[in-house]
Design an enzyme around this catalytic site. Structure first.
Site, short mmCIF file in Angstrom:
data_model
loop_
_atom_site.label_atom_id
_atom_site.label_comp_id
_atom_site.label_asym_id
_atom_site.label_seq_id
_atom_site.Cartn_x
_atom_site.Cartn_y
_atom_site.Cartn_z
N ASP A 318 0.95 -1.35 0.05
CA ASP A 318 0.06 -0.01 0.00
C ASP A 318 0.76 1.18 -0.09
O ASP A 318 0.35 2.15 -0.22
CB ASP A 318 -1.01 0.02 1.36
CG ASP A 318 -1.80 -1.06 1.08
OD1 ASP A 318 -2.20 -1.36 0.06
OD2 ASP A 318 -2.44 -1.55 2.18
N ARG A 390 -5.02 6.84 -1.91
CA ARG A 390 -3.46 6.72 -1.72
C ARG A 390 -2.75 7.55 -2.93
O ARG A 390 -1.65 7.98 -2.86
CB ARG A 390 -2.94 5.36 -1.62
CG ARG A 390 -3.53 4.78 -0.37
CD ARG A 390 -2.60 3.45 -0.05
NE ARG A 390 -3.28 2.60 1.07
CZ ARG A 390 -3.69 2.95 2.13
NH1 ARG A 390 -3.23 3.99 2.88
NH2 ARG A 390 -4.29 1.92 2.75
C1 S3P Z 1 -5.40 -5.61 2.96
C2 S3P Z 1 -4.62 -6.45 2.30
C3 S3P Z 1 -4.09 -5.85 1.18
C4 S3P Z 1 -3.93 -4.46 1.32
C5 S3P Z 1 -5.14 -3.73 1.58
C6 S3P Z 1 -5.57 -4.00 3.05
C7 S3P Z 1 -5.99 -6.34 4.45
O1 S3P Z 1 -4.84 -6.26 -0.01
O2 S3P Z 1 -3.48 -3.84 -0.07
O3 S3P Z 1 -5.07 -2.37 1.55
O4 S3P Z 1 -6.37 -5.61 5.33
O5 S3P Z 1 -6.03 -7.66 4.33
P1 S3P Z 1 -4.55 -7.51 -0.84
O6 S3P Z 1 -5.04 -8.61 0.10
O7 S3P Z 1 -5.58 -7.46 -2.10
O8 S3P Z 1 -3.04 -7.66 -1.03
#
Ligand code: S3P
Length: 436
Positions: A318, A390
């Site tokens: 992120d 973001r």
């Molecule tokens: C998150 C996992 C990530 C991240 C998102 C929050 C989470 O996504 O990018 O902002 O809280 O499990 P992905 O599982 O798609 O990588």
């Protein structure tokens, strides 16, 4: 959504002071969900008052969970127990939140009733087969629009555990399956290609559910209960990241970021910036609710380009948009690879950042799974947030070192993860105002 543009304007000044960023988004979603299923009352402190996490709270209320908000960042959740959720009338709007939708899908797959989950334009374009397909193999029945929301989750299907070898490093996929596994017969195990954030595993344990996990692998059995427990959520590292990069690149800056979550699956940006020469110290390391936290102190330092190790990517997934900004002002070339997942976030973050930075004069080549960025000086211009929180905040950070004003169009989505960003940023010296 109303149109809200922000403008960064010269003259720039060093950034100074102590910046308190809001609570962790990932943990706020999970704390609500586990507390809702617990056997009593749970107090959540440090809850993120963002649109994403409020949408999850609203959904849970509609399933019959009473949630009080005694003050900002506080929730008292009156858990209904593992089998206490009731059907909601009508569909549930997850807003912009991929985490909300994917985790709820797992949690709802084993309920006795049907549910329909919808989202905004961005969420409605995000891939859901990554959770639908493995959940179907566990016994769930979920209808979608060719793999996209809205999702109709059919209740009353017996779930059984399974071993899932995940093709992508995604904590949302892992968490959806583990939450479904709470209701499954037998063991549910998820194996990841690279380790991802382990908040679901840690928090389940804190609520008394046995979970066996090591980086990249998690396993649990169905049939236990969740014991009510209080959760204190630290400040969100991903929100702190904008200030870490801003203070690193604006000459003369020094910022303190107190009580930030430092889960090792989240702090890849710290390692990456340090490799570039950044001056970032962690002070007063401690634990809260089983999570490592600390105070971050960042001072301006000249940065140099690096080849970003692909192993760091999931630990800074992120933070990559704002890392693109650091790379844009670093001396030399930065190569980012292994980040194809960025293309399926709230926007295609590789394309969004490449187009915004190019507008500011950066030489940047897009690759299928990353970018090659040639550092230099930034100019001004009008860029789009691509309705992605973001991207909006990253372009605001870029504007702090641009030679001319940067207008960032459509900044309203910032409220999904970081309400108060503009005020907090202005207080520590960001040149930033609402466009008239
Ligand atoms: C998150 C996992 C990530 C991240 C998102 C929050 C989470 O996504 O990018 O902002 O809280 O499990 P992905 O599982 O798609 O990588």
């Amino acid at each position: 959504m109303n149109h809200l543009d922000w403008v960064t304007s010269k003259p720039h000044q060093p950034l100074h002071g102590s910046v308190r960023v809001p609570g962790d988004k990932s943990m706020s979603h999970r704390a609500l969900m586990l507390a809702a299923l617990a056997d009593g009352e749970c107090r959540i402190g440090g809850f993120l008052e963002g649109e994403d996490t409020r949408a999850t709270a609203t959904s849970l209320s509609r399933f019959g969970v009473a949630i009080d908000a005694p003050g900002p960042g506080e929730r008292i959740v009156h858990g209904v127990g593992m089998h206490g959720l009731r059907a909601a009338s009508g569909s549930l709007d997850c807003g912009n939140a991929g985490t909300g939708m994917r985790l709820l899908t797992g949690l709802l797959a084993g309920q006795a009733f049907d549910s329909v989950l919808t989202g905004d334009a961005s969420l409605s374009a995000r891939p859901m087969n990554r959770v639908i397909d493995p959940l179907a193999r566990m016994g769930a029945r979920i209808d979608s629009h060719n793999g996209l929301p809205p999702l109709h989750i059919h209740g009353g299907h017996a779930m059984h555990g399974m071993r899932h070898i995940s093709p992508m490093a995604s904590a949302q996929v892992k968490s959806a399956l583990l939450l479904a596994g709470l209701y499954a017969e037998g063991d549910t195990e998820v194996v990841e290609p690279q380790p991802t954030r382990d908040y679901t595993e840690r928090m389940l344990r804190a609520f008394g559910w046995p979970v066996d996990f090591t980086p990249g692998r998690a396993r649990l059995a169905g049939g236990y209960v969740l014991h009510a427990t209080d959760v204190e959520i630290p400040a969100d590292f991903s929100s702190a990241a904008f200030f870490m990069v801003a203070a690193s690149i604006v000459e003369g800056s020094e910022l303190q970021l107190p009580a930030v979550g430092l889960n090792p699956r989240r702090t890849g940006l710290l390692a990456a910036l340090r490799q570039m020469g950044a001056d970032i110290r962690i002070e007063n390391e401690r634990q809260t609710s089983g999570e490592p936290i600390g105070d971050i102190v960042v001072r301006h330092a000249p940065l140099r380009g690096i080849e970003l190790p692909a192993a760091l990517v999931p630990d800074m997934i992120d933070e990559l948009p704002v890392f693109f900004v650091a790379a844009s002002v670093a001396e030399g070339r930065t190569v980012i690879s292994g980040a194809a997942e960025l293309r399926v976030k709230e926007s295609d973050r590789i394309a969004s950042m490449a187009s915004g930075l190019r507008t500011l004069g950066v030489v940047i080549e897009e690759t299928p799974d990353g970018a090659i960025i040639h550092g230099g000086r930034l100019g001004g211009g009008v860029v789009s947030s691509h309705l992605d929180h973001r991207i909006a905040m990253s372009m605001v950070v870029a504007g702090q070192v641009a030679r001319a004003p940067v207008r960032v169009a459509d900044c309203a989505p910032v409220a999904t993860s970081f309400p108060g960003f503009r005020e907090i940023a202005s207080d520590c010296g960001f040149a930033l105002r609402v466009a008239s």
